[in-house]
Design a protein around this motif. Structure first.
Motif: not given
Length: 105
Positions: A8-11, A14, A17, A24-25, A38
């Motif tokens: 869900k996030e660039k980490s 995260s 998803d 998302k990524y 990413y």
């Protein structure tokens, strides 16, 4: 070896998803180098997003995929591509990757 996780996030922290092809990524992690990449999938298509996402991951040299759920077309595509599938658990992308790396030893 490269491992992909829809996130869900660039980490690395995260949560994976819930959606595979419409994530998302995608985090692509190389445990040999520690490199994190990413990428954003093209979510504009109405149908066939699963196989398109698998094709994108194949082009990036992904050997393993960690995700919660895959649709039938995505399952067929990863099997055809020879990508290993591991079911995600609730935890960070890093925790899921570490669990897969322990299994593969």
């Amino acid at each position: 070896m490269k491992i992909a996780v829809p996130v869900k996030e660039k980490s690395m922290n995260s949560i994976p998803d819930d959606r595979f092809a419409r994530a998302k990524y995608f985090l692509i992690y190389d445990p040999e180098t520690g490199n994190e990449e990413y990428i954003e999938p093209d979510n504009r298509v109405a149908h066939g997003a699963g196989p398109m996402a698998v094709n994108m991951l194949t082009k990036k040299g992904v050997d393993a995929l960690i995700a919660f759920h895959l649709g039938g077309n995505a399952i067929q595509a990863i099997e055809a591509a020879g990508i290993a599938f591991y079911e995600a658990f609730v935890g960070t992308a890093k925790e899921n990757i570490d669990a897969v790396l322990r299994k593969r030893k």
